[in-house]
Design a protein around this motif. Structure first.
Motif, PDB file in Angstrom:
ATOM      1  N   UNK A   1      16.354 -27.226  13.894  1.00  0.00           N
ATOM      2  CA  UNK A   1      15.942 -26.415  12.762  1.00  0.00           C
ATOM      3  C   UNK A   1      14.567 -25.859  13.133  1.00  0.00           C
ATOM      4  N   UNK A   2      14.483 -24.554  13.263  1.00  0.00           N
ATOM      5  CA  UNK A   2      13.255 -23.902  13.701  1.00  0.00           C
ATOM      6  C   UNK A   2      12.534 -23.327  12.484  1.00  0.00           C
ATOM      7  N   UNK A   3      11.222 -23.584  12.405  1.00  0.00           N
ATOM      8  CA  UNK A   3      10.445 -23.178  11.218  1.00  0.00           C
ATOM      9  C   UNK A   3       9.250 -22.327  11.637  1.00  0.00           C
ATOM     10  N   UNK A  50      13.272 -21.082   7.763  1.00  0.00           N
ATOM     11  CA  UNK A  50      13.831 -22.211   8.535  1.00  0.00           C
ATOM     12  C   UNK A  50      15.208 -21.775   9.012  1.00  0.00           C
ATOM     13  N   UNK A  51      15.402 -21.748  10.323  1.00  0.00           N
ATOM     14  CA  UNK A  51      16.622 -21.168  10.909  1.00  0.00           C
ATOM     15  C   UNK A  51      17.236 -22.172  11.885  1.00  0.00           C
ATOM     16  N   UNK A  52      18.548 -22.384  11.775  1.00  0.00           N
ATOM     17  CA  UNK A  52      19.225 -23.287  12.709  1.00  0.00           C
ATOM     18  C   UNK A  52      19.526 -22.528  13.998  1.00  0.00           C
ATOM     19  N   UNK A  53      18.948 -22.969  15.090  1.00  0.00           N
ATOM     20  CA  UNK A  53      19.196 -22.354  16.403  1.00  0.00           C
ATOM     21  C   UNK A  53      20.000 -23.360  17.214  1.00  0.00           C
ATOM     22  N   UNK A  83       4.291 -22.536  14.060  1.00  0.00           N
ATOM     23  CA  UNK A  83       5.687 -22.745  14.508  1.00  0.00           C
ATOM     24  C   UNK A  83       5.958 -24.212  14.780  1.00  0.00           C
ATOM     25  N   UNK A  84       7.177 -24.609  14.432  1.00  0.00           N
ATOM     26  CA  UNK A  84       7.607 -25.976  14.762  1.00  0.00           C
ATOM     27  C   UNK A  84       9.115 -26.067  14.692  1.00  0.00           C
ATOM     28  N   UNK A  85       9.639 -27.166  15.219  1.00  0.00           N
ATOM     29  CA  UNK A  85      11.089 -27.385  15.098  1.00  0.00           C
ATOM     30  C   UNK A  85      11.389 -28.870  15.103  1.00  0.00           C
ATOM     31  N   UNK A  86      12.537 -29.208  14.534  1.00  0.00           N
ATOM     32  CA  UNK A  86      13.020 -30.596  14.553  1.00  0.00           C
ATOM     33  C   UNK A  86      14.400 -30.585  15.211  1.00  0.00           C
ATOM     34  N   UNK A 115      15.974 -34.001   8.017  1.00  0.00           N
ATOM     35  CA  UNK A 115      16.124 -35.432   8.344  1.00  0.00           C
ATOM     36  C   UNK A 115      15.198 -36.270   7.474  1.00  0.00           C
ATOM     37  N   UNK A 116      15.536 -37.545   7.334  1.00  0.00           N
ATOM     38  CA  UNK A 116      14.665 -38.470   6.602  1.00  0.00           C
ATOM     39  C   UNK A 116      13.373 -38.658   7.386  1.00  0.00           C
ATOM     40  N   UNK A 117      12.246 -38.773   6.685  1.00  0.00           N
ATOM     41  CA  UNK A 117      10.959 -38.895   7.351  1.00  0.00           C
ATOM     42  C   UNK A 117      10.930 -40.082   8.318  1.00  0.00           C
ATOM     43  N   UNK A 118      11.649 -41.160   7.953  1.00  0.00           N
ATOM     44  CA  UNK A 118      11.618 -42.350   8.830  1.00  0.00           C
ATOM     45  C   UNK A 118      12.394 -42.125  10.133  1.00  0.00           C
TER      46      UNK A 118
END
Ligand SMILES: Cc1cn([C@H]2C[C@H](O)[C@@H](COP(=O)(O)OP(=O)(O)O[C@H]3O[C@H](C)C(=O)[C@H](O)[C@H]3O)O2)c(=O)[nH]c1=O
Length: 181
Positions: A82-84, A100-103, A119-122, A159-162
């Motif tokens: 997930x790119x933000x 927020x875009x799913x790449x 910019x960030x991504x998870x 996602x959950x923070x943990x």
């Protein structure tokens, strides 16, 4: 190639034309002429980056300040993220807003993030290879950032923070408010 501007001026989602055949696929991951024509930009990328991360890794939110600001063209070669992108241009009508875009390796979508954004991504998949072009060089002294769970930005990282894996450096990033007071 299809290009559509997001709600944040100058930030574009790019869908390259994929040529599939019995061998696999081919696509132009970047073409300066087509890109500049379709986005009405005149970008000259000077640095390519690649990072590999496991599920839950969150890199960001990062930017470089002043003359060292970077525009980025980001994509995923393997996995999904997930790119933000957060608009931190103080004179922008969408100042403080984000997309927020799913790449993913399957959709092969790309996000063009102009200068003046954080910019960030998870990583959502088990593993992800993240590849991106920058129009300005890395400058450690000019690095800035906003904490991922900033209360004003309210970004849903899915996602959950943990379950998140975040570097010590990124856990110490400042808040959006502190940046602009
Ligand atoms: C960004 C960068 C880093 N480095 C070195 C500095 C560190 O020793 C090492 C890891 O750097 P960092 O932890 O900042 O990497 P990321 O957390 O992936 O940073 C990136 O994450 C988000 C998603 C971004 O959009 C930026 O491009 C960038 O800030 O690579 C370099 O040598 N050149 C570079 O251009």
């Amino acid at each position: 190639m299809m290009v559509r501007e997001t709600k944040l001026k100058g930030c574009y989602i790019i869908e390259p034309k994929i040529f599939n055949d019995s061998r696999g696929y081919f696509f132009e991951s970047f073409n300066q002429k087509t890109f500049n024509e379709l986005t009405n930009q005149n970008v000259n990328f000077v640095q390519d980056n690649e990072s590999f991360s496991s599920r839950g890794v969150l890199r960001g939110l990062h930017f470089q300040t002043r003359d060292h600001a970077q525009a980025k063209l980001v994509r995923v070669i393997k996995g999904s993220v997930l790119d933000v992108a957060v608009d931190i241009r103080i004179d922008s009508e969408t100042f403080g807003e984000h997309v927020a875009v799913e790449l993913t390796e399957d959709n092969k979508h790309q996000l063009f993030i102009p200068r003046g954004f954080a910019h960030g991504f998870v990583v959502l998949s088990d593993k992800a290879i993240f590849s991106y072009k920058c129009d300005n060089f890395y400058n450690k002294e000019a690095e800035g950032g906003i904490i991922f769970n900033d209360q004003d930005l309210q970004i849903d990282w899915r996602l959950q923070e943990e379950d998140l894996i975040i570097s010590e450096k990124d856990m110490e990033l400042t808040t959006f408010k502190e940046l602009f007071i």
